[in-house]
Enzyme design. Structure first.
Site, mmCIF file in Angstrom:
data_model
loop_
_atom_site.group_PDB
_atom_site.id
_atom_site.type_symbol
_atom_site.label_atom_id
_atom_site.label_comp_id
_atom_site.label_asym_id
_atom_site.label_seq_id
_atom_site.Cartn_x
_atom_site.Cartn_y
_atom_site.Cartn_z
ATOM 1 N N SER A 124 -52.647 59.411 74.211
ATOM 2 C CA SER A 124 -52.065 59.548 75.546
ATOM 3 C C SER A 124 -50.580 59.865 75.488
ATOM 4 O O SER A 124 -50.005 60.333 76.473
ATOM 5 C CB SER A 124 -52.269 58.257 76.347
ATOM 6 O OG SER A 124 -51.622 57.168 75.701
ATOM 7 N N HIS A 145 -57.936 63.938 75.972
ATOM 8 C CA HIS A 145 -57.356 62.727 76.541
ATOM 9 C C HIS A 145 -58.129 62.263 77.772
ATOM 10 O O HIS A 145 -58.063 62.870 78.841
ATOM 11 C CB HIS A 145 -55.888 62.962 76.906
ATOM 12 C CG HIS A 145 -55.232 61.765 77.509
ATOM 13 N ND1 HIS A 145 -54.266 61.854 78.490
ATOM 14 C CD2 HIS A 145 -55.417 60.440 77.277
ATOM 15 C CE1 HIS A 145 -53.878 60.638 78.834
ATOM 16 N NE2 HIS A 145 -54.568 59.766 78.111
ATOM 17 N N GLU A 157 -58.049 65.667 79.819
ATOM 18 C CA GLU A 157 -57.104 66.718 79.454
ATOM 19 C C GLU A 157 -57.483 67.278 78.089
ATOM 20 O O GLU A 157 -57.628 66.523 77.126
ATOM 21 C CB GLU A 157 -55.676 66.159 79.414
ATOM 22 C CG GLU A 157 -55.169 65.702 80.772
ATOM 23 C CD GLU A 157 -53.826 65.004 80.683
ATOM 24 O OE1 GLU A 157 -52.977 65.265 81.544
ATOM 25 O OE2 GLU A 157 -53.629 64.182 79.766
ATOM 26 N N ASN A 195 -49.543 62.117 82.772
ATOM 27 C CA ASN A 195 -48.433 61.196 82.521
ATOM 28 C C ASN A 195 -47.082 61.854 82.775
ATOM 29 O O ASN A 195 -46.116 61.180 83.155
ATOM 30 C CB ASN A 195 -48.499 60.661 81.087
ATOM 31 C CG ASN A 195 -49.561 59.588 80.934
ATOM 32 O OD1 ASN A 195 -49.896 58.896 81.894
ATOM 33 N ND2 ASN A 195 -50.095 59.438 79.742
#
Length: 510
Positions: A124, A145, A157, A195
């Site tokens: 991550s 991910h 992802e 993120n």
């Protein structure tokens, strides 16, 4: 590397914690056979039993048939050693988030799997490129991910490093779809899409708290009720835990060479040092009893008072919804509308700033700051936000609060801030999303899909910008920059150009 992967349908999962179990579950539910491995003896078998128990519960609830659950469990095998993963066409690692550990695992896997086997990392926060650098064939390595809990978070992802072979990412996209998840493609950059895009919501809210604009509970109420976010930023920090969130904020900030848009807050660092982690510690921004958040009530609604309200004719023309609302509230409230060119003595003066603070708006209009308040004209549904100048008289503040709550809509009153609360936070989110598009990290459509599925925002950042209008977002950011002189608020070229052209922020470059 051959692009014909159909003969290699077997998926290896290394690391049998919560993430590994979730990945295995959705794989077998999608018809993909899985081999589980963990370095801890017995962990892989425990994971198989846990997945079987979860599938049985889903069958009991009618979410899938008993036969489908049984068939899915039959697709799970356990590997005692890494060598048992030799037949796999793809191996996904979900081990500890340490670069050296992941590099060592992939070096070991290369010694046992076939030359066409894909090595995918569920990292991550680490660089996919750095992980691949330890491999003899870095072209086979990509990011894959997932988000926790994997079965419920329907986004994954697919991250390509500069050496990742195109068929590798294509194959992972296909696998994700078979798992019932929505794949989005990203290049290997800090934070990938989700993120990275999520920095604006948290860091700008922490700045509001740091400037004493409002309490954390009030910021949560405003962004939840008026902004349409599922959770307030401080509720979200408590849910995730500062021991998780703060290192991510600091990591992305440092990996981007201290990019001001991602600057963390000393408030979060201090609270982390104090052990105020959130739900897991029983106390964070909120207190928790038996895992349940203890709500912090807002201030009581002031008593009604005689009020005469004035709104500049230009503001009334620019924001007809506010003009009509003010008339309706005064009628319900029993107040009076001051329709003079200039406010009469004693009238409450209302300003409608976009990207500006109440003080600046009052001074620019030549208004008495003791009688002036600002209303957020862009976010009126669900909750209204009023903002005082440093000199606004308490009686005027309370009269305005009671007036704008006259129809039962909750009202928050905050201290002076350029952009109030929703404008400021949403504009920051939009600007970061626009810059992700500008950098070519992902397509505009994938950015918005990743954020809506991964973060639960009411819209993706680019669609949020379209809802406000790109020119309006630019106006907010320009106002913030004029106030703070902080490059944090400089607009992305992607945003500026589309605002000038009058086109959607989702418009790709041709």
């Amino acid at each position: 590397m051959t692009s014909d992967f159909d003969k290699q349908d077997l998926l290896g999962v290394v690391g049998c914690g919560l993430m590994g179990r979730g990945i295995a579950q959705i794989a077998v539910q999608g018809g993909i056979p899985v081999i589980l491995h963990d370095s801890r003896p017995g962990a892989a078998e425990e994971a198989r039993e846990a997945v079987a128990a979860t599938l049985d519960k889903l069958a009991a609830k009618g979410k899938l048939s008993a036969q489908d659950a049984s068939d899915a469990v039959a697709r799970i095998a356990v590997a005692a050693t890494l060598a048992d993963l030799a037949p796999c066409g793809t191996v996904v690692e979900a081990i500890v988030e340490r670069l050296d550990a992941k590099q060592a695992l992939f070096r070991d896997l290369e010694a046992v799997v076939g030359p066409d086997c894909i090595l995918a990392t569920n990292t991550s926060s680490l660089s996919v490129t750095a992980i691949a650098a330890a491999c003899e064939a870095p072209g086979r390595v990509a990011g894959f991910h997932f988000f926790s809990p994997v079965p419920l978070m329907k986004i994954v992802e697919v991250i390509a490093g500069p050496l990742t072979a195109a068929p590798v990412a294509d194959r992972l996209v296909d696998i994700a779809r078979r798992m019932g998840h929505a794949p989005v493609r990203a290049s290997d950059t800090p934070g990938f899409i989700v993120n990275h895009a999520g920095r604006g919501y948290l860091t700008e809210s922490l700045r509001l708290l740091g400037e004493n604009v409002a309490s954390h509970a009030e910021v949560d109420r405003i962004l939840r009720d008026a902004g349409g976010f599922r959770m307030g930023p401080f509720e979200l920090l408590d849910l995730t835990g500062l021991d998780v969130s703060q290192p991510v904020m600091e990591s992305i900030y440092e990996q981007y060479y201290q990019e001001p848009r991602f600057r963390p807050s000393p408030i979060a660092r201090q609270r982390l040092a104090a052990g105020l982690l959130g739900r897991k510690s029983g106390r964070g921004f909120y207190a928790y009893e038996d895992g349940r958040k203890q709500d912090i009530p807002g201030p009581p609604l002031p008593a009604r008072a005689d009020v005469t309200a004035w709104l500049d004719a230009a503001d009334a023309a620019a924001f007809p919804a506010v003009d009509a609302l003010l008339d309706a509230l005064l009628a319900a409230f029993g107040g009076t509308r001051d329709r003079g060119e200039r406010p009469a003595a004693g009238s409450l003066c209302l300003v409608l700033p976009v990207g500006q603070d109440a003080t600046g708006a009052a001074v620019a209009a030549g208004l008495d700051p003791t009688r002036t308040l600002a209303l957020d004209p862009l976010f009126l549904a669900g909750r209204r936000t009023l903002m005082t100048t440093p000199l606004t008289a308490p009686a005027v503040r309370d009269a305005a609060h009671a007036l704008f709550a006259a129809d039962g809509t909750p009202v928050s009153v905050v201290r002076d801030s350029a952009g109030l609360v929703c404008q400021r936070v949403v504009a920051t989110i939009v600007n970061i999303g626009a810059d992700i598009a500008q950098q070519g990290i992902a397509t505009p459509a994938d950015i918005d899909q990743a954020v809506t599925l991964g973060l639960g925002y009411p819209r993706g950042p680019l669609a949020l910008g379209d809802a406000l209008g790109a020119a309006t977002v630019m106006r907010i950011l320009d106002g913030l920059f004029d106030t703070y002189r902080d490059p944090r608020y400089r607009p992305s070229p992607w945003l500026r150009r589309r605002a000038l052209l009058g086109v959607s922020l989702l418009t790709p470059d041709h």
